[in-house]
Design a protein around this motif. Sequence first.
Motif, PDB file in Angstrom:
ATOM      1  N   LEU A  64       0.803  -1.066  -0.065  1.00  0.00           N
ATOM      2  CA  LEU A  64       0.084  -0.124  -0.107  1.00  0.00           C
ATOM      3  C   LEU A  64       0.956   1.228  -0.027  1.00  0.00           C
ATOM      4  N   PRO A  65       1.762   1.377   0.739  1.00  0.00           N
ATOM      5  CA  PRO A  65       2.884   2.840   0.803  1.00  0.00           C
ATOM      6  C   PRO A  65       3.388   2.754  -0.692  1.00  0.00           C
ATOM      7  N   CYS A  66       3.638   1.655  -1.514  1.00  0.00           N
ATOM      8  CA  CYS A  66       4.331   1.761  -2.753  1.00  0.00           C
ATOM      9  C   CYS A  66       3.065   2.190  -3.659  1.00  0.00           C
ATOM     10  N   LEU A  67       1.821   1.996  -3.454  1.00  0.00           N
ATOM     11  CA  LEU A  67       0.847   2.427  -4.211  1.00  0.00           C
ATOM     12  C   LEU A  67       0.453   3.932  -4.088  1.00  0.00           C
ATOM     13  N   GLU A  68       0.768   4.134  -3.016  1.00  0.00           N
ATOM     14  CA  GLU A  68       0.617   5.582  -2.404  1.00  0.00           C
ATOM     15  C   GLU A  68       1.706   6.473  -3.232  1.00  0.00           C
ATOM     16  N   ARG A  69       2.751   5.938  -3.257  1.00  0.00           N
ATOM     17  CA  ARG A  69       3.907   6.720  -3.825  1.00  0.00           C
ATOM     18  C   ARG A  69       3.581   6.809  -5.512  1.00  0.00           C
ATOM     19  N   LEU A  70       3.111   5.934  -5.820  1.00  0.00           N
ATOM     20  CA  LEU A  70       2.839   5.704  -7.401  1.00  0.00           C
ATOM     21  C   LEU A  70       1.454   6.701  -7.502  1.00  0.00           C
ATOM     22  N   TYR A  71       0.526   6.640  -6.664  1.00  0.00           N
ATOM     23  CA  TYR A  71      -0.507   8.046  -6.876  1.00  0.00           C
ATOM     24  C   TYR A  71       0.016   9.419  -6.676  1.00  0.00           C
ATOM     25  N   GLN A  72       1.031   9.805  -5.752  1.00  0.00           N
ATOM     26  CA  GLN A  72       1.586  10.903  -5.569  1.00  0.00           C
ATOM     27  C   GLN A  72       2.344  11.343  -6.753  1.00  0.00           C
ATOM     28  N   ALA A  73       3.202  10.206  -7.128  1.00  0.00           N
ATOM     29  CA  ALA A  73       4.243  10.680  -8.324  1.00  0.00           C
ATOM     30  C   ALA A  73       3.744  11.084  -9.455  1.00  0.00           C
ATOM     31  N   TYR A  74       2.403  10.281  -9.786  1.00  0.00           N
ATOM     32  CA  TYR A  74       1.752  10.812 -11.091  1.00  0.00           C
ATOM     33  C   TYR A  74       0.458  11.449 -10.909  1.00  0.00           C
ATOM     34  N   ALA A  75       0.376  12.377  -9.947  1.00  0.00           N
ATOM     35  CA  ALA A  75      -0.989  13.134  -9.621  1.00  0.00           C
ATOM     36  C   ALA A  75      -1.461  13.519 -11.038  1.00  0.00           C
ATOM     37  N   SER A  76      -2.689  13.052 -11.210  1.00  0.00           N
ATOM     38  CA  SER A  76      -2.989  13.467 -12.697  1.00  0.00           C
ATOM     39  C   SER A  76      -4.423  12.717 -12.669  1.00  0.00           C
ATOM     40  N   GLU A  77      -5.192  13.581 -13.635  1.00  0.00           N
ATOM     41  CA  GLU A  77      -6.663  12.941 -13.678  1.00  0.00           C
ATOM     42  C   GLU A  77      -6.874  12.241 -15.168  1.00  0.00           C
ATOM     43  N   ASN A  78      -5.642  11.715 -15.629  1.00  0.00           N
ATOM     44  CA  ASN A  78      -5.413  11.033 -16.776  1.00  0.00           C
ATOM     45  C   ASN A  78      -5.128   9.455 -16.389  1.00  0.00           C
ATOM     46  N   TRP A  79      -5.238   9.012 -15.273  1.00  0.00           N
ATOM     47  CA  TRP A  79      -5.284   7.543 -14.864  1.00  0.00           C
ATOM     48  C   TRP A  79      -5.998   7.353 -13.509  1.00  0.00           C
ATOM     49  N   ARG A  80      -6.280   6.319 -13.122  1.00  0.00           N
ATOM     50  CA  ARG A  80      -7.038   6.009 -11.798  1.00  0.00           C
ATOM     51  C   ARG A  80      -6.368   5.070 -11.140  1.00  0.00           C
ATOM     52  N   LEU A  81      -6.234   5.214  -9.865  1.00  0.00           N
ATOM     53  CA  LEU A  81      -5.849   4.174  -9.027  1.00  0.00           C
ATOM     54  C   LEU A  81      -7.103   3.849  -7.835  1.00  0.00           C
ATOM     55  N   LEU A  82      -7.505   2.700  -7.638  1.00  0.00           N
ATOM     56  CA  LEU A  82      -8.952   2.617  -6.750  1.00  0.00           C
ATOM     57  C   LEU A  82      -8.264   1.448  -6.053  1.00  0.00           C
ATOM     58  N   GLY A  83      -8.071   1.643  -4.424  1.00  0.00           N
ATOM     59  CA  GLY A  83      -7.891   0.723  -3.544  1.00  0.00           C
ATOM     60  C   GLY A  83      -9.369  -0.173  -3.322  1.00  0.00           C
ATOM     61  N   VAL A  84      -9.470  -1.387  -3.249  1.00  0.00           N
ATOM     62  CA  VAL A  84     -10.494  -2.102  -2.781  1.00  0.00           C
ATOM     63  C   VAL A  84     -10.236  -3.018  -1.639  1.00  0.00           C
ATOM     64  N   SER A  85     -10.888  -2.498  -0.613  1.00  0.00           N
ATOM     65  CA  SER A  85     -10.699  -3.163   0.854  1.00  0.00           C
ATOM     66  C   SER A  85     -11.583  -4.385   0.960  1.00  0.00           C
ATOM     67  N   GLN A  86     -10.829  -5.404   1.540  1.00  0.00           N
ATOM     68  CA  GLN A  86     -11.802  -6.555   2.103  1.00  0.00           C
ATOM     69  C   GLN A  86     -12.196  -6.226   3.527  1.00  0.00           C
ATOM     70  N   ASP A  87     -12.143  -5.197   4.168  1.00  0.00           N
ATOM     71  CA  ASP A  87     -12.576  -4.817   5.472  1.00  0.00           C
ATOM     72  C   ASP A  87     -13.687  -4.009   5.616  1.00  0.00           C
ATOM     73  N   ASP A  88     -14.097  -3.838   6.722  1.00  0.00           N
ATOM     74  CA  ASP A  88     -15.247  -2.792   7.097  1.00  0.00           C
ATOM     75  C   ASP A  88     -14.750  -1.427   7.056  1.00  0.00           C
ATOM     76  N   PRO A  89     -15.668  -0.569   6.972  1.00  0.00           N
ATOM     77  CA  PRO A  89     -15.189   0.835   6.939  1.00  0.00           C
ATOM     78  C   PRO A  89     -14.386   1.478   7.974  1.00  0.00           C
ATOM     79  N   GLU A  90     -14.805   0.867   9.290  1.00  0.00           N
ATOM     80  CA  GLU A  90     -13.860   1.557  10.293  1.00  0.00           C
ATOM     81  C   GLU A  90     -12.338   0.769  10.348  1.00  0.00           C
TER      82      GLU A  90
END
Length: 161
Positions: free
Chosen positions: A50-76
């Motif tokens: 997950l921290p690597c994906l956060e670095r990916l998200y921050q490194a390429y901050a743009s509306e021209n691609w999408r990252l979506l995490g899908v949690s198998q846990d409850d909201p809390e």
Amino acid sequence: MTTLRPGDPAPILVMATPEGETRIEAPATPMKPTVLAFFKAECTTSRLILPCLERLYQAYASENWRLLGVSQDDPETTQTLRQSLGLSFPIAIDYAFQSSTAYRLTHVPTWFLIDPHGIIQKISVGFVREDLEFLSQQIARHLGQEPIPITQDRDPAFRPG
């Protein structure tokens, strides 16, 4: 693991927002590649990727691609994990594991790179440093940028999910 393969159409997502609203959506976004990353808070490999994906998200901050995490846990639990790891990318809750089932998951973390037409281009299970750097290269190429490393020297080459 999953029985889906590159070249297969990406299944529809059935998710819940952190507020509990059910949402059904196609994984493809016109003109944008999408990265779907399935994870579980108690999984140490998920906590590594997950921290690597956060670095990916921050490194390429743009509306021209999408990252979506899908949690198998409850909201809390998901919110606690998000805060503890400092995650800012969008995360949805896998409502009754419907999306995990549709994507035929047996292990997390698993991520999928999906092209703008909804076709799976790449699947990676567990923590695979080489796959994460490939992902960074693909997003950079799409955006016309130089790739930025998203893994760190202390990260293992591989860790199963």
